[in-house]
Design a protein around this motif. Structure first.
Motif, PDB file in Angstrom:
ATOM      1  N   LEU A   1       0.806  -1.217   0.000  1.00 42.93           N
ATOM      2  CA  LEU A   1       0.000   0.000   0.000  1.00 42.93           C
ATOM      3  C   LEU A   1       0.843   1.274   0.000  1.00 42.93           C
ATOM      4  CD1 LEU A   1      -2.669  -0.965   2.691  1.00 42.93           C
ATOM      5  CD2 LEU A   1      -2.823  -1.228   0.199  1.00 42.93           C
ATOM      6  N   ASP A   2       0.290   2.301  -0.611  1.00 44.15           N
ATOM      7  CA  ASP A   2       0.762   3.679  -0.459  1.00 44.15           C
ATOM      8  C   ASP A   2      -0.299   4.402   0.365  1.00 44.15           C
ATOM      9  OD1 ASP A   2       1.617   6.289  -0.640  1.00 44.15           O
ATOM     10  OD2 ASP A   2       1.629   6.371  -2.842  1.00 44.15           O
ATOM     11  N   VAL A   3       0.028   4.751   1.615  1.00 43.91           N
ATOM     12  CA  VAL A   3      -0.915   5.366   2.547  1.00 43.91           C
ATOM     13  C   VAL A   3      -0.487   6.808   2.786  1.00 43.91           C
ATOM     14  CG1 VAL A   3      -1.974   5.218   4.833  1.00 43.91           C
ATOM     15  CG2 VAL A   3      -1.284   3.129   3.640  1.00 43.91           C
ATOM     16  N   ARG A   4      -1.409   7.757   2.619  1.00 40.65           N
ATOM     17  CA  ARG A   4      -1.086   9.178   2.748  1.00 40.65           C
ATOM     18  C   ARG A   4      -2.089   9.848   3.696  1.00 40.65           C
ATOM     19  NH1 ARG A   4       1.133  11.108  -3.206  1.00 40.65           N
ATOM     20  NH2 ARG A   4       2.304   9.184  -3.636  1.00 40.65           N
ATOM     21  N   PRO A   5      -1.722  10.006   4.965  1.00 42.35           N
ATOM     22  CA  PRO A   5      -2.635  10.635   5.920  1.00 42.35           C
ATOM     23  C   PRO A   5      -2.829  12.124   5.628  1.00 42.35           C
ATOM     24  CG  PRO A   5      -0.893   9.396   7.030  1.00 42.35           C
ATOM     25  CD  PRO A   5      -0.506   9.518   5.604  1.00 42.35           C
ATOM     26  N   VAL A   6      -4.048  12.600   5.889  1.00 36.46           N
ATOM     27  CA  VAL A   6      -4.346  14.017   5.764  1.00 36.46           C
ATOM     28  C   VAL A   6      -3.679  14.798   6.895  1.00 36.46           C
ATOM     29  CG1 VAL A   6      -6.216  15.727   5.809  1.00 36.46           C
ATOM     30  CG2 VAL A   6      -6.477  13.602   4.504  1.00 36.46           C
ATOM     31  N   SER A   7      -3.608  14.194   8.090  1.00 36.93           N
ATOM     32  CA  SER A   7      -2.917  14.762   9.246  1.00 36.93           C
ATOM     33  C   SER A   7      -2.315  13.598  10.023  1.00 36.93           C
ATOM     34  CB  SER A   7      -3.871  15.583  10.108  1.00 36.93           C
ATOM     35  OG  SER A   7      -4.957  14.790  10.540  1.00 36.93           O
ATOM     36  N   PRO A   8      -1.430  13.855  10.989  1.00 35.28           N
ATOM     37  CA  PRO A   8      -0.809  12.743  11.711  1.00 35.28           C
ATOM     38  C   PRO A   8      -1.846  11.817  12.337  1.00 35.28           C
ATOM     39  CG  PRO A   8       0.360  14.773  12.170  1.00 35.28           C
ATOM     40  CD  PRO A   8      -0.858  15.162  11.378  1.00 35.28           C
ATOM     41  N   PRO A   9      -1.729  10.498  12.129  1.00 33.79           N
ATOM     42  CA  PRO A   9      -2.690   9.548  12.705  1.00 33.79           C
ATOM     43  C   PRO A   9      -2.723   9.633  14.227  1.00 33.79           C
ATOM     44  CG  PRO A   9      -1.370   8.489  11.011  1.00 33.79           C
ATOM     45  CD  PRO A   9      -0.740   9.821  11.267  1.00 33.79           C
ATOM     46  N   GLU A  10      -3.932   9.487  14.790  1.00 30.54           N
ATOM     47  CA  GLU A  10      -4.137   9.472  16.226  1.00 30.54           C
ATOM     48  C   GLU A  10      -4.799   8.156  16.618  1.00 30.54           C
ATOM     49  OE1 GLU A  10      -6.470  12.813  17.316  1.00 30.54           O
ATOM     50  OE2 GLU A  10      -5.156  14.278  16.335  1.00 30.54           O
ATOM     51  N   PRO A  11      -4.663   7.734  17.885  1.00 28.49           N
ATOM     52  CA  PRO A  11      -5.342   6.505  18.314  1.00 28.49           C
ATOM     53  C   PRO A  11      -6.853   6.618  18.101  1.00 28.49           C
ATOM     54  CG  PRO A  11      -3.699   7.151  19.928  1.00 28.49           C
ATOM     55  CD  PRO A  11      -3.800   8.286  18.953  1.00 28.49           C
ATOM     56  N   GLY A  12      -7.396   5.726  17.291  1.00 23.91           N
ATOM     57  CA  GLY A  12      -8.827   5.708  17.036  1.00 23.91           C
ATOM     58  C   GLY A  12      -9.325   6.745  16.053  1.00 23.91           C
ATOM     59  N   ARG A  13      -8.435   7.491  15.429  1.00 22.92           N
ATOM     60  CA  ARG A  13      -8.901   8.549  14.513  1.00 22.92           C
ATOM     61  C   ARG A  13      -7.842   8.847  13.458  1.00 22.92           C
ATOM     62  NH1 ARG A  13     -11.487  10.605  11.386  1.00 22.92           N
ATOM     63  NH2 ARG A  13     -12.602  12.601  11.431  1.00 22.92           N
ATOM     64  N   THR A  14      -8.163   8.548  12.184  1.00 23.87           N
ATOM     65  CA  THR A  14      -7.243   8.836  11.084  1.00 23.87           C
ATOM     66  C   THR A  14      -8.044   9.096   9.818  1.00 23.87           C
ATOM     67  OG1 THR A  14      -5.549   7.379  12.021  1.00 23.87           O
ATOM     68  CG2 THR A  14      -5.303   7.967   9.721  1.00 23.87           C
ATOM     69  N   THR A  15      -7.583  10.050   9.039  1.00 23.78           N
ATOM     70  CA  THR A  15      -8.107  10.268   7.698  1.00 23.78           C
ATOM     71  C   THR A  15      -6.941  10.113   6.730  1.00 23.78           C
ATOM     72  OG1 THR A  15      -9.758  11.822   8.527  1.00 23.78           O
ATOM     73  CG2 THR A  15      -9.300  11.872   6.167  1.00 23.78           C
ATOM     74  N   ALA A  16      -7.104   9.235   5.753  1.00 25.00           N
ATOM     75  CA  ALA A  16      -5.969   8.940   4.874  1.00 25.00           C
ATOM     76  C   ALA A  16      -6.459   8.481   3.508  1.00 25.00           C
ATOM     77  CB  ALA A  16      -5.088   7.854   5.496  1.00 25.00           C
ATOM     78  N   TRP A  17      -5.607   8.696   2.517  1.00 22.57           N
ATOM     79  CA  TRP A  17      -5.781   8.140   1.183  1.00 22.57           C
ATOM     80  C   TRP A  17      -4.961   6.858   1.073  1.00 22.57           C
ATOM     81  CZ3 TRP A  17      -9.358   9.974  -1.956  1.00 22.57           C
ATOM     82  CH2 TRP A  17      -9.760  11.316  -1.845  1.00 22.57           C
ATOM     83  N   ILE A  18      -5.493   5.886   0.324  1.00 22.56           N
ATOM     84  CA  ILE A  18      -4.810   4.610   0.128  1.00 22.56           C
ATOM     85  C   ILE A  18      -4.895   4.215  -1.333  1.00 22.56           C
ATOM     86  CG2 ILE A  18      -4.775   2.157   0.739  1.00 22.56           C
ATOM     87  CD1 ILE A  18      -5.877   2.832   3.416  1.00 22.56           C
ATOM     88  N   THR A  19      -3.795   3.715  -1.859  1.00 16.49           N
ATOM     89  CA  THR A  19      -3.785   3.143  -3.193  1.00 16.49           C
ATOM     90  C   THR A  19      -2.747   2.027  -3.219  1.00 16.49           C
ATOM     91  OG1 THR A  19      -3.774   3.658  -5.564  1.00 16.49           O
ATOM     92  CG2 THR A  19      -2.042   4.658  -4.218  1.00 16.49           C
ATOM     93  N   THR A  20      -2.692   1.297  -4.330  1.00 21.55           N
ATOM     94  CA  THR A  20      -1.711   0.235  -4.523  1.00 21.55           C
ATOM     95  C   THR A  20      -1.323   0.191  -5.990  1.00 21.55           C
ATOM     96  OG1 THR A  20      -1.249  -2.137  -4.261  1.00 21.55           O
ATOM     97  CG2 THR A  20      -3.489  -1.528  -4.880  1.00 21.55           C
ATOM     98  N   GLY A  21      -0.122  -0.276  -6.259  1.00 26.54           N
ATOM     99  CA  GLY A  21       0.331  -0.436  -7.630  1.00 26.54           C
ATOM    100  C   GLY A  21       0.076  -1.814  -8.199  1.00 26.54           C
TER     101      GLY A  21
END
Length: 265
Positions: free
Chosen positions: A147-167
């Motif tokens: 995976l290529d994971v790109r968080p919108v902001s630093p991940p927190e316990p129980g709370r994350t917003t991120a984009w994910i893709t794969t090649g």
């Protein structure tokens, strides 16, 4: 896209997982996320083999019935409720002849409702503006490593917003529709917003339900995720789903929360 994939096709109904499909809880098991995408891919091919009636997948629910061994799997599809404007399909994934996942998909008639569309969340910042985050620092397994994971902001316990893709391809050498490619990444939601270290606690999901208010497009899956643990061994992962044009729906996962065996009292 790479010619490598999470699965290789054996015949019309059977597929062989590659090491890229290896799970996060156990590398000898299959991660559910690519298997969910494979089930949708099989549904897409099933629908492509009949006349187009203008129906679109609007909800799909997956129940995980048992251990997902990293072994050959078979997918069978049947119609439970036929209809011209509403239809219900069921897909069953089998490993060693035993059902391990049962999925049901509601198909609804498509139409132009753009004049009344509204109520969705705000768009996320585009993934091209964000830095990658090595999810392998939290989880092992071939799927996570892909995976290529790109968080919108630093991940927190129980709370994350991120984009994910794969090649990687979903099925090696096969063209995959946008819904199957999208769904193949949604189950990652439970792994991006961990409340507790997976080396101390287990919190696998026993299901995944996806509701869509429009079909997703593109190669990025956006996950705006919140994880809640209750006091009696249950948890819920809730996600607002996005593509790069904006929100597309919601997903929920039911968790069974328990200490790792070495931590049990």
């Amino acid at each position: 896209m790479s010619t490598a994939g999470f699965f290789e096709r054996i015949d019309e109904h059977r597929f062989k997982p590659t090491p890229h499909a290896g799970g996060a809880w156990d590398p000898d098991e299959m991660h559910f996320s690519p298997l969910a995408g494979l089930i949708v891919h099989a549904l897409d091919r099933h629908l492509a083999g009949r006349p187009d009636r203008g129906l679109t997948v609007s909800r799909i629910s997956f129940d995980i019935l048992g251990r997902l061994a990293l072994d050959e799997c078979e997918i069978r599809i049947e119609t439970l409720r036929p209809g011209r404007t509403i239809e219900l399909l069921e897909a069953v994934a089998l490993i060693s002849g035993r059902p391990v996942v049962r999925a049901r998909a509601w198909l609804l008639a498509a139409g132009d409702t753009s004049d009344v569309a509204g109520g969705a969340a705000e768009r996320l910042p585009p993934p091209e503006e964000l830095a990658s985050w090595p999810l392998t620092s939290v989880w092992p397994g071939g799927y996570i490593a892909s995976l290529d994971v790109r968080p919108v902001s630093p991940p927190e316990p129980g709370r994350t917003t991120a984009w994910i893709t794969t090649g990687l391809d979903l099925v090696a050498g096969e063209e995959t529709g946008p819904l199957a490619s999208y769904v193949a990444l949604v189950d990652t939601a439970n792994g991006i917003a961990v409340r507790e270290s997976p080396t101390a606690w287990m919190f696998p999901n026993v299901d995944l339900t996806i509701h869509l208010h429009r079909p997703p497009q593109g190669r990025w899956t956006g996950l705006d995720t919140t994880v809640v643990f209750g006091p009696t061994g249950q948890g819920v992962t809730t996600t607002v789903l996005h593509d790069t044009a904006g929100p597309v729906g919601h997903a929920q996962q039911m968790l069974t929360v328990r200490p790792q065996p070495s931590r049990e009292l």
